[in-house]
Design an enzyme around this catalytic site. Structure first.
Site, mmCIF file in Angstrom:
data_model
loop_
_atom_site.group_PDB
_atom_site.id
_atom_site.type_symbol
_atom_site.label_atom_id
_atom_site.label_comp_id
_atom_site.label_asym_id
_atom_site.label_seq_id
_atom_site.Cartn_x
_atom_site.Cartn_y
_atom_site.Cartn_z
ATOM 1 N N CYS A 11 -17.672 -6.869 3.838
ATOM 2 C CA CYS A 11 -18.648 -6.339 4.783
ATOM 3 C C CYS A 11 -18.478 -4.831 4.862
ATOM 4 O O CYS A 11 -17.427 -4.338 5.257
ATOM 5 C CB CYS A 11 -18.452 -6.974 6.152
ATOM 6 N N THR B 268 13.926 4.494 9.573
ATOM 7 C CA THR B 268 14.879 3.419 9.809
ATOM 8 C C THR B 268 14.473 2.169 9.039
ATOM 9 O O THR B 268 13.315 1.743 9.091
ATOM 10 C CB THR B 268 14.968 3.094 11.311
ATOM 11 N N ASN C 22 -6.169 -9.245 -7.982
ATOM 12 C CA ASN C 22 -6.055 -10.044 -6.768
ATOM 13 C C ASN C 22 -7.246 -10.969 -6.538
ATOM 14 O O ASN C 22 -7.134 -11.970 -5.841
ATOM 15 C CB ASN C 22 -5.874 -9.132 -5.551
ATOM 16 N N GLN D 279 0.350 -9.014 -6.799
ATOM 17 C CA GLN D 279 -0.052 -10.407 -6.996
ATOM 18 C C GLN D 279 0.788 -11.103 -8.070
ATOM 19 O O GLN D 279 0.904 -12.329 -8.068
ATOM 20 C CB GLN D 279 -1.535 -10.489 -7.376
ATOM 21 N N SER E 275 4.941 -6.575 -2.757
ATOM 22 C CA SER E 275 4.745 -6.785 -1.318
ATOM 23 C C SER E 275 5.252 -8.162 -0.930
ATOM 24 O O SER E 275 4.862 -9.169 -1.515
ATOM 25 C CB SER E 275 3.257 -6.662 -0.957
ATOM 26 N N GLY E 276 6.125 -8.215 0.084
ATOM 27 C CA GLY E 276 6.809 -9.459 0.425
ATOM 28 C C GLY E 276 5.914 -10.566 0.929
ATOM 29 O O GLY E 276 6.151 -11.745 0.654
ATOM 30 N N HIS E 277 4.858 -10.221 1.673
ATOM 31 C CA HIS E 277 4.072 -11.283 2.305
ATOM 32 C C HIS E 277 3.193 -12.047 1.317
ATOM 33 O O HIS E 277 2.546 -13.015 1.692
ATOM 34 C CB HIS E 277 3.241 -10.724 3.466
ATOM 35 N N THR F 12 0.833 -1.209 0.000
ATOM 36 C CA THR F 12 0.000 0.000 0.000
ATOM 37 C C THR F 12 0.864 1.254 0.000
ATOM 38 O O THR F 12 0.581 2.214 -0.725
ATOM 39 C CB THR F 12 -0.939 0.000 1.222
#
Length: 386
Positions: A325, A237, A151, A179, A199-201, A73
């Site tokens: 939702c 940092t 995604n 993605q 994005s790494g995750h 993001t």
């Protein structure tokens, strides 16, 4: 729960053991601040630069073009707002109606702030109209931001072609590749994309680490203002453990990508074929020949996706739904609404997203459980006509 089958890898992925092992020393003995001048700091700085090279290698870029961020993001916000700051005279943005909220909601907010935004639609297969796209770019268009792969449906957009069109019009092109990275080949030396988010995750690195690729000579202003980190491009940092983790994850992805694409595609197709054979009145959403290898988006007529998810979860199967939702009421996915999928089918969506850690046995178990769940729910559904 004795059995856990995780089929929600587009939401997040487990951290690979190799990534965990690479990170551990930097949680203990190698804990220096990469900006410090002493030897522990220098050791940390060396690890950051090694990870930068690993990320660059995955997408065939120059390490100097890699900027570490806090998440996907942030990378998306950095790309779009950084260009708008760099070109204040240009007040127009082009994007699509099916973007991830990191881009879509950002562009809606920018529109509220007075920018002009063109939101492009897609057809029933989730594909863009190229001519409409060409006509959307104006002389005052500062940036085009279009995702590489969706995604929810996994649909892959022709971003190389789209970037070339933007370049001919003198417009910066950004793609959210969050993605796509690690699931398909990305070669930044063979395209004209200016900015790219990762994005790494999403591919077995920890949460809280992202990347913004910035092509050399791209004029962009900073999103975060402060220290000199990341060669003055991103203050704060450095997340040393996250950076080491995403570097190792990129290394693994590059080593194994071709084999994994074949393996995961086989699993996805096994799941898709089983669903079509065992369950009537279903729809596969998204262009079948232009999808990520790991993603399967299915609508089950006459049931609500949330109910399917709850019953799957009771059997240890984790997936996701295309519904969200909002203010206490269920709304169909904005992606499926844009594709003009009927409300009935949009409410009955389940997204299965696989990884290299899934097995044929898990797919077969899912196929042994899912038909009974759909049949059970249809029997009590006021929407099922049979």
């Amino acid at each position: 729960m004795d059995r856990v089958i995780y089929l929600d890898n587009n939401a997040t992925t487990k951290v690979a053991e190799e990534v965990r092992d690479a990170i551990l020393p930097f949680l203990n003995d190698k804990y220096g601040n990469p900006s410090s001048m002493h030897y522990i700091g220098a050791e940390a700085a060396s690890a950051v630069e090694n990870a930068r090279e690993q990320v660059a290698s995955l997408i065939n870029a120059d390490p100097l073009e890699i900027v570490f961020t806090g998440c996907g993001t942030e990378s998306d916000n950095f790309a779009i707002q950084g260009i708008l700051k760099a070109y204040p005279q240009k007040r127009h943005i082009v994007t699509t109606k099916v973007e991830h909220p990191a881009v879509l909601e950002q562009c809606k907010e920018l529109k509220r702030l007075g920018y002009n935004v063109t939101f492009l639609g897609v057809d029933e297969n989730g594909l863009l109209d190229i001519e409409e796209y060409k006509n959307s770019i104006r002389d005052d268009t500062a940036i085009v931001s279009i995702m590489w792969a969706n995604n929810e449906t996994g649909v892959i957009f022709p971003v190389k072609e789209l970037a070339d069109i933007a370049k001919k019009r003198g417009t910066i092109f950004h793609t959210d590749a969050i993605q796509a990275a690690s699931k398909i080949t990305i070669d930044m030396s063979s395209n004209s994309i200016d900015l790219l988010s990762i994005s790494g995750h999403k591919f077995h690195a920890p949460k809280g680490i992202g990347v913004l690729y910035i092509r050399k000579d791209t004029k962009i202003r900073n999103l975060l203002i402060g220290g000199h980190q990341e060669r003055g491009r991103r203050a704060g940092t450095e997340n040393l453990t996250g950076i080491v983790g995403i570097g190792e994850a990129c290394k693994l992805a590059k080593q194994n990508m071709n084999e994994e694409i074949i393996y995961i595609t086989k699993l996805r197709d096994r799941l898709q074929q089983g669903i079509l054979q065992k369950i009537p009145k279903v729809r596969i959403n998204g262009a079948l020949d232009k999808r990520l290898p790991n993603t399967l988006n299915v609508s089950f007529e006459g049931v609500e996706g949330e109910s399917v998810l709850l019953l799957l979860s009771e059997d240890g199967i984790c997936a996701s739904t295309g519904s969200a939702c909002t203010s206490g009421s269920l709304e169909p996915s904005h992606v499926l609404k844009t594709m003009k999928i009927s409300e009935m089918l949009a409410f009955g969506v389940i997204r299965f997203s696989l990884s290299r850690y899934n097995t044929e046995e898990e797919i077969d178990y899912t196929l042994s459980v899912l038909p009974g769940i759909i049949e059970k729910l249809r029997k009590i559904s006021p929407y099922w006509k049979g």
